[in-house]
Design an enzyme around this catalytic site. Structure first.
Site, PDB file in Angstrom:
ATOM      1  N   TYR A  90      -0.416   1.794  -6.186  1.00 43.53           N
ATOM      2  CA  TYR A  90       0.316   2.100  -4.970  1.00 43.53           C
ATOM      3  C   TYR A  90       1.598   2.861  -5.305  1.00 43.53           C
ATOM      4  O   TYR A  90       2.526   2.316  -5.894  1.00 43.53           O
ATOM      5  CB  TYR A  90       0.653   0.831  -4.193  1.00 43.53           C
ATOM      6  N   TRP A 105       0.817  -1.216   0.000  1.00 45.50           N
ATOM      7  CA  TRP A 105       0.000   0.000   0.000  1.00 45.50           C
ATOM      8  C   TRP A 105       0.845   1.258   0.000  1.00 45.50           C
ATOM      9  O   TRP A 105       1.775   1.387  -0.767  1.00 45.50           O
ATOM     10  CB  TRP A 105      -1.042  -0.004   1.128  1.00 45.50           C
TER      11      TRP A 105
END
Length: 322
Positions: A54, A21
């Site tokens: 991401y 992430w």
């Protein structure tokens, strides 16, 4: 480590997995990423999650470089990517969404960044109102038949959209979605526990749930404000800060009520919250995020807390968050 089947598929994932992430390439450099991936793999984690969006593809590059450097046996771990938002700022229409063009080209790009020959799991990161579901299902089927993807699924799709994908796959003799990646935690439960209930029964869907700590809220670290080194303090994530703690004091109050339960068990609040997610048998794996090895190591210990979450403890947890 505990392992669970991904729904009715034969794939077994570690009950706790590790995702990139926002952190990889931003809060986490290659050295820190290497340390955490090595730690996770050594502790039995066999699933590493990523996505094209991401850090605009940088997170996949960092993970790919680290995996190549660590030289884990390829059959000892699984890697995912997700497609929808694109990997560039201000993407053109052909650089985002779930059209056949973007789904296939994004897969090729993810493989290059991750330095892999195939993706174990490939997710449609969000539903695409501009693309017919049958086009997306057919594109995923193509990638699976080419050996570039092993399992495909969805992330934050509605139950009716997932059901439609299954019906299309059945009619067209296509590979159907195997898993969904929804948010799930003590403060966010409705979709996983109720909306998706028919999907587990009828299609054997698995779940790779994200945000078990509600972006850190359930760790207790935001009880007295937002630390400067936290994810919510990162530039560009003001929207996340608003979503997590910008809803008044009610959520913080619930977190504070959970603390005595964790103290009584002799575990951290984060470990309690992560282990609670695993109580749900429809959770295939709980994806962890971390910016430090010490944080990851502590959260991985949550798997040892699971056997203690039963009876009166679960009743106390429900009362605290009600």
């Amino acid at each position: 480590m505990l392992y669970r089947r991904l729904g009715r598929s034969g794939l077994q994932l570690s009950a706790l997995s590790f995702g990139a992430w926002v952190t990889f390439g931003q809060q986490v450099d290659r050295s820190a990423a290497r340390d955490m991936l090595a730690l996770a793999h050594d502790r039995g984690v066999n699933f590493f999650d990523n996505a094209e969006t991401y850090n605009n593809g940088v997170a996949e590059q960092v993970m790919g470089d680290v995996l190549a450097d660590l030289r884990f046996p390829r059959d000892s771990y699984c890697v995912s990517s997700k497609v929808f938002f694109g990997a560039v700022k201000n993407p053109l229409p052909t650089q985002r969404g779930l059209s056949r063009k973007h789904v296939i080209e994004a897969c090729h790009q993810a493989l290059q960044r991750l330095r892999l020959e195939h993706l174990d799991l490939y997710f449609c990161h969000r539903p695409d109102p501009d693309t017919p579901i049958e086009e997306t299902v057919a594109a995923m089927d193509t990638l699976i038949r080419q050996g570039k993807v092993l399992y495909w699924g969805t992330s934050e799709w509605s139950a009716p959209q997932i059901e439609e994908a299954h019906h299309i796959a059945k009619q067209g003799h296509f590979y159907a979605p195997v898993m969904e990646q929804p948010q799930y935690n003590l403060l966010h439960r409705e979709r996983v526990e109720r909306e998706y209930a028919p999907l587990y029964r009828h299609f054997g869907m698995g779940t790779t749930i994200w945000s078990p700590l509600a972006s850190g809220l359930l760790s207790g670290k935001y009880n007295d404000g937002v630390p400067d080194d936290s994810r919510l303090a990162q530039p560009g994530y003001e929207w996340l800060r608003e979503a997590v703690i910008g809803k008044g004091d009610e959520r913080i109050a619930k977190v504070r009520r959970l603390q005595p339960i964790a103290d009584e068990l002799g575990v951290s609040l984060a470990q309690l919250a992560i282990a609670w997610c695993l109580v749900n048998p429809n959770v295939s794996t709980v994806m962890l995020g971390a910016s430090r090895s010490e944080q990851l190591a502590q959260n991985l210990d949550a798997v040892d807390v699971l056997p203690r979450l039963q009876g009166e403890v679960l009743v106390a947890i429900e009362k605290a968050i009600s």
